[in-house]
Design an enzyme around this catalytic site. Structure first.
Site, PDB file in Angstrom:
ATOM      1  N   ASP A 166      60.150  77.464  18.528  1.00 40.11           N
ATOM      2  CA  ASP A 166      59.156  76.848  19.918  1.00 40.11           C
ATOM      3  C   ASP A 166      58.669  75.640  19.433  1.00 40.11           C
ATOM      4  OD1 ASP A 166      57.648  76.815  21.778  1.00 40.11           O
ATOM      5  OD2 ASP A 166      56.226  78.283  21.135  1.00 40.11           O
TER       6      ASP A 166
ATOM      7  N   PHE B  58      49.596  72.315  22.787  1.00 37.72           N
ATOM      8  CA  PHE B  58      50.601  72.007  23.211  1.00 37.72           C
ATOM      9  C   PHE B  58      51.946  72.081  24.187  1.00 37.72           C
ATOM     10  CE2 PHE B  58      46.682  70.513  21.044  1.00 37.72           C
ATOM     11  CZ  PHE B  58      45.809  70.306  22.204  1.00 37.72           C
TER      12      PHE B  58
ATOM     13  N   GLY C 127      59.321  71.483  21.018  1.00 35.82           N
ATOM     14  CA  GLY C 127      60.158  70.522  20.691  1.00 35.82           C
ATOM     15  C   GLY C 127      61.468  70.493  20.987  1.00 35.82           C
TER      16      GLY C 127
ATOM     17  N   MET D 256      57.404  78.254  15.359  1.00 38.07           N
ATOM     18  CA  MET D 256      56.379  77.307  15.427  1.00 38.07           C
ATOM     19  C   MET D 256      57.507  75.692  14.576  1.00 38.07           C
ATOM     20  SD  MET D 256      55.159  78.679  17.666  1.00 38.07           S
ATOM     21  CE  MET D 256      54.445  77.517  18.520  1.00 38.07           C
TER      22      MET D 256
HETATM   23  C1  DX5 Z   1      52.597  75.547  22.126  1.00 36.25           C
HETATM   24  C2  DX5 Z   1      53.763  76.957  22.811  1.00 36.25           C
HETATM   25  C3  DX5 Z   1      55.669  75.815  23.273  1.00 36.25           C
HETATM   26  C4  DX5 Z   1      55.085  75.361  24.309  1.00 36.25           C
HETATM   27  C5  DX5 Z   1      56.685  74.417  24.320  1.00 36.25           C
HETATM   28  O1  DX5 Z   1      52.048  75.925  21.826  1.00 36.25           O
HETATM   29  O2  DX5 Z   1      54.157  77.825  21.902  1.00 36.25           O
HETATM   30  O3  DX5 Z   1      55.948  77.500  24.181  1.00 36.25           O
HETATM   31  O4  DX5 Z   1      55.543  75.497  25.696  1.00 36.25           O
HETATM   32  O5  DX5 Z   1      56.816  73.468  24.886  1.00 36.25           O
HETATM   33  P1  DX5 Z   1      57.975  72.118  24.356  1.00 36.25           P
HETATM   34  O6  DX5 Z   1      59.382  72.998  24.765  1.00 36.25           O
HETATM   35  O7  DX5 Z   1      57.666  71.153  25.143  1.00 36.25           O
HETATM   36  O8  DX5 Z   1      57.534  71.513  23.037  1.00 36.25           O
HETATM   37 ZN    ZN Z   2      55.457  79.209  22.577  1.00 38.55          ZN
END
Ligand code: DX5
Ligand code: ZN
Length: 215
Positions: free
Chosen positions: A174, A142, A176, A136
């Protein structure tokens, strides 16, 4: 060329079939589905009935990311969706080794996800069993958050661990991810890029996916 897995969390929930149809015609490789329970993360997204509807339209592999407590309770339901990858959080699984075996026995790729503060070193004794590790690069819960730069160095360390052990796990990132951060991540050793807002807030989402594929 990375595997690109657009996150449907940023899709238009009023027109999911339309957005999935766009992805079907794009160069996207997988579809990333984010499940949240309001306990493990401070938000709730969608669950199985909505994912079943999405799966009916999707013509590419599903990459399911469970941001929930006790994900082992749902292995069979994720399998029933026809999912290709089932990602569970390290932080949600006290018996991670057992969960990983359950996922593999169900015929899916077993992915383990680490929150931004969880060091790569916790995977030392399980890395050989994993098909995929997802880092992450935002705190989960979000879409549309800012990329945490530290993840670049962390990706390189994970690459080093996997290569040193001759392990097969893919590295997925995953949070940003856009063309700029994606380029740096691929250089650091990432194999799979998840992108939510970068794809769905783009004027031309298919062109954005194409640009990510070129990294
Ligand atoms: C966040 C999710 C991501 C999210 C990424 O908790 O796990 O998969 O959709 O969204 P972006 O690419 O906008 O950061
Ligand atoms: Zn995700």
């Amino acid at each position: 060329m990375p595997i690109v897995s657009p996150s449907l969390l940023s899709a238009d929930f009023g027109h999911l079939a339309q957005d999935i149809e766009m992805l079907n015609h794009s160069e996207a490789d997988w579809y990333h589905l984010d499940v949240m329970d309001g306990v493990f993360v401070p938000n709730i997204s969608f669950g199985f009935p909505v994912m079943q509807a999405m799966a009916k339209h999707a013509r590419k592999p599903l990459d399911v990311h469970l941001m929930i407590e006790r994900p082992e309770k749902f292995v069979e339901q994720v399998k029933a969706l026809g999912a290709h990858v089932m990602n569970v959080h390290y932080e949600a699984c006290p018996h991670l080794h057992r969960v990983v075996q359950q996922i593999k026995n169900a015929g899916m790729l077993a992915g383990v996800t680490l929150n931004p503060h969880t060091p790569v070193s916790v995977l030392e004794d399980i890395i050989d069993d994993l098909d995929l590790v997802m880092l992450m690069s935002v705190n989960p819960g979000f879409g549309g958050q800012k990329f945490i730069e530290h993840c670049l160095e962390k990706t390189a360390r994970l690459r080093e661990l996997i290569d040193r052990r001759h392990a097969k796990a893919l590295i997925e990132i995953d949070g940003g991810v856009n063309v700029t951060t994606g380029a740096q991540l691929v250089k650091a050793g990432a194999d799979v890029l998840v992108a939510g807002s970068a794809v769905f807030s783009a004027k031309d989402p298919a062109a954005e996916i194409h640009a990510l594929k070129q990294l």
